[in-house]
Design a protein around this motif. Structure first.
Motif, mmCIF file in Angstrom:
data_model
loop_
_atom_site.group_PDB
_atom_site.id
_atom_site.type_symbol
_atom_site.label_atom_id
_atom_site.label_comp_id
_atom_site.label_asym_id
_atom_site.label_seq_id
_atom_site.Cartn_x
_atom_site.Cartn_y
_atom_site.Cartn_z
ATOM 1 N N ALA A 128 -1.357 2.400 7.398
ATOM 2 C CA ALA A 128 -1.568 1.507 6.375
ATOM 3 C C ALA A 128 -0.790 -0.010 6.650
ATOM 4 O O ALA A 128 -1.450 -1.134 6.761
ATOM 5 C CB ALA A 128 -0.958 1.663 4.916
ATOM 6 N N ASP A 129 0.418 0.190 7.166
ATOM 7 C CA ASP A 129 1.240 -1.083 7.974
ATOM 8 C C ASP A 129 0.496 -1.597 8.966
ATOM 9 O O ASP A 129 0.402 -2.840 8.783
ATOM 10 C CB ASP A 129 2.520 -0.506 8.367
ATOM 11 C CG ASP A 129 3.533 -0.185 7.149
ATOM 12 O OD1 ASP A 129 3.117 -0.489 6.011
ATOM 13 O OD2 ASP A 129 4.916 0.250 7.355
ATOM 14 N N ALA A 149 4.852 -0.622 0.740
ATOM 15 C CA ALA A 149 4.113 -1.773 1.965
ATOM 16 C C ALA A 149 5.428 -2.501 2.526
ATOM 17 O O ALA A 149 6.494 -2.968 1.565
ATOM 18 C CB ALA A 149 3.258 -2.554 1.386
ATOM 19 N N GLN A 195 -9.171 4.436 12.531
ATOM 20 C CA GLN A 195 -8.340 3.410 12.827
ATOM 21 C C GLN A 195 -8.146 3.571 14.360
ATOM 22 O O GLN A 195 -7.924 4.644 15.076
ATOM 23 C CB GLN A 195 -6.972 3.355 12.123
ATOM 24 C CG GLN A 195 -6.146 2.358 12.482
ATOM 25 C CD GLN A 195 -4.981 2.348 11.493
ATOM 26 O OE1 GLN A 195 -4.222 3.281 11.413
ATOM 27 N NE2 GLN A 195 -4.646 1.186 10.682
ATOM 28 N N TYR A 236 -1.535 4.174 1.067
ATOM 29 C CA TYR A 236 -0.105 3.865 0.362
ATOM 30 C C TYR A 236 0.152 4.786 -0.821
ATOM 31 O O TYR A 236 1.114 5.329 -1.180
ATOM 32 C CB TYR A 236 0.129 2.518 -0.058
ATOM 33 C CG TYR A 236 0.645 1.388 0.995
ATOM 34 C CD1 TYR A 236 1.668 1.876 2.171
ATOM 35 C CD2 TYR A 236 -0.249 0.172 1.386
ATOM 36 C CE1 TYR A 236 1.705 1.063 3.074
ATOM 37 C CE2 TYR A 236 0.122 -0.294 2.258
ATOM 38 C CZ TYR A 236 1.104 -0.239 3.253
ATOM 39 O OH TYR A 236 1.534 -1.091 4.070
ATOM 40 N N ALA A 244 -6.064 0.680 3.322
ATOM 41 C CA ALA A 244 -4.547 0.735 3.250
ATOM 42 C C ALA A 244 -4.124 1.029 1.854
ATOM 43 O O ALA A 244 -3.009 1.669 1.868
ATOM 44 C CB ALA A 244 -4.124 -0.812 3.534
ATOM 45 N N ALA A 263 -2.453 -1.670 9.455
ATOM 46 C CA ALA A 263 -3.970 -2.287 9.130
ATOM 47 C C ALA A 263 -3.665 -3.502 8.598
ATOM 48 O O ALA A 263 -4.321 -4.474 8.899
ATOM 49 C CB ALA A 263 -4.696 -1.286 8.322
#
Length: 361
Positions: A215-216, A247, A167, A200, A196, A218
Motif C-alpha cells: 500500500a505504501d 499509512a 502490482q 491497510y 491501498a 502504491a
C-alpha cells in the motif's frame, strides 16, 4: 469459498479512530442531530434496497422504478459505508449483502493462494477488477473488526495476495485481470487508492507488514507520478487511504495538491462541482475530511475546513425524506438514484460526525 463466520478479532485491531483534537464547528455547520438523522436515513435507504438474494436495487428512475445495470465496486462501497454506521450492524439486510459479495470471491487459477472478486454480477464472470477487490477487502475487514459476519481471515488474505500480485515492482497497479489473458494495464483514477485502503485495513487485522509495504508503494508512486506530471486529479480514495493509521507520512505537498484539486470546481455555494450533482460533492467532501484528519499545511487545512459546512448543507438539501440522494444537477438523469449516490453521502455524513464538524444544541 469458506462459509461466513464471526472472526474472533477485536474491533480495536482496525484502529479506525484517529487521535484528533475535536475541531471547532463553523457557525454555518449543520446541527449534529440533523446530521445524525441524515446518516440514519441514508443507511436505512440503502438497507431497504437489499433484495432477498443480497443484491442491491442498484439503480432507479425518478419514480423509483428499477433500471438495468450493476457494479460490484459500488456494491462493495455501500457495504464499506454501512460498516461504519453502528445502527446498521447486525441487520439481516447487511448480512445478505455481505453474503452476496462474498459469493463472487474465487481463486485466481494462475496465481496459487490468491482470490479475486470476479464480476459475475455484471455479466463478466472471467474478469476481476482491482477496485472491486480493494474496496471489498476494506469492507470485509471493517465488518470483521466490528464482529459482523465476513469471510474468514484466510480468504481475506487470499484477496490481499491478488491485489499484491496486480502490482508492479515500482508500485503501479494493473487495473483488471482477465482469466486466460492475465493482468491488464488500464488507467483508473480510483482503483489504486481503493486497493491501498483494502491492504491497510487487512494489515490492521492480521499485522502482516507486506500489505502495508504494498500500500505504501502504491501511494508513493501515485504522488511521485502526479508531482512529476504536475497533474493532480480529485482522487478522494487516495486521501482516504493515506489517512489510515498504518499509512506513512506522505511526501510534502501531496495532500495539499489533492485538496486544491478537490476544491478546483467548487461553486462557492456548497457544491464542489459547478454542475450541481450530488456525488461529486460527496466524494470530494470525503477526501477533504480525510485530509483534515491527517497532517496538512495550515493554508490547505483552512481551505478544506471552510468547504466542509457548506458542502454538508448542500448534500442535506438534496437528500429526500426517505434518505436517498438523487443524481442532482440539471440533466435528464437528475432525479435518478444509484446506490453510490447515497453511499458517498452517508460516508461523508459519518466522517463529519466523527470529527465533530457539526453544532451541538
Amino acid at each position: 469459498m469458506a462459509g461466513l463466520r464471526h472472526p474472533a478479532l477485536g474491533a480495536a485491531a482496525l484502529g479506525l479512530s484517529l487521535l484528533l483534537g475535536a475541531p471547532r464547528a463553523q457557525a454555518d455547520a449543520p446541527q449534529c442531530q440533523a446530521l445524525t438523522s441524515a446518516a440514519d436515513r441514508a443507511a436505512t435507504a440503502l438497507l431497504s434496497r437489499v433484495e432477498a438474494d443480497g443484491r442491491f436495487r442498484y439503480r432507479e428512475d425518478a419514480q423509483g422504478q428499477p433500471l438495468p445495470g450493476y457494479n460490484l465496486v459500488r456494491h462493495a462501497g455501500a457495504l464499506y459505508a454501512l460498516a461504519a454506521h453502528p445502527p446498521s450492524l447486525g441487520e439481516p439486510a447487511l448480512q445478505r449483502a455481505t453474503t452476496f459479495l462474498a459469493a463472487s470471491l474465487r481463486p485466481v487459477p494462475d496465481w496459487p493462494g490468491s482470490s479475486a472478486l470476479w464480476s459475475d454480477a455484471e455479466g463478466h464472470s472471467q474478469r476481476a477488477k482491482l477496485g472491486a477487490s480493494g474496496l471489498a477487502l476494506a469492507a470485509f475487514a471493517a465488518l470483521a473488526a466490528a464482529g459482523e459476519p465476513a469471510p474468514p481471515l484466510p480468504d481475506l488474505q487470499a484477496l490481499g495476495r491478488f491485489i499484491v500480485q496486480m502490482q508492479d515492482d515500482d508500485g503501479r497497479f494493473h487495473m483488471r485481470y482477465v482469466q486466460g489473458v492475465g493482468a491488464l494495464r488500464r488507467h483508473s483514477l480510483y482503483y489504486p487508492g481503493e486497493a491501498a485502503l483494502g491492504l491497510y485495513r487487512l494489515a490492521a487485522l492480521d499485522g502482516d507488514a507486506r500489505w502495508v509495504l504494498a500500500a505504501d508503494r502504491a501511494l508513493r508512486v501515485l504522488a511521485e507520478q502526479r508531482a512529476r506530471e504536475r497533474r493532480w486529479p480529485p482522487d478522494h480514495w487516495a486521501l482516504i487511504a493515506a489517512a489510515e493509521p498504518l499509512a506513512p507520512q506522505w511526501q510534502a505537498g501531496a495532500r495539499e495538491a489533492l485538496v486544491t484539486a478537490l476544491l478546483a470546481e467548487a461553486d462557492g455555494q456548497g457544491a464542489l462541482t459547478g454542475d450541481g450533482r450530488s456525488t461529486p460533492t460527496a466524494t470530494r467532501l470525503e477526501g477533504l475530511l480525510a485530509a483534515l484528519s491527517s497532517p496538512l499545511a495550515a493554508v490547505s487545512r483552512q481551505q478544506a475546513s471552510d468547504a466542509v459546512a457548506p458542502a454538508l448543507r448542500f448534500l442535506l438539501g438534496l437528500q429526500r425524506p426517505e434518505g436517498t440522494l438523487p443524481a442532482g444537477g440539471a440533466g435528464a438523469m437528475a432525479g435518478e438514484h444509484r446506490i453510490d449516490y447515497t453511499q458517498h453521502a452517508l460516508s461523508a455524513f459519518l466522517e463529519a460526525l466523527r470529527q465533530g464538524r457539526c453544532l451541538r444544541s
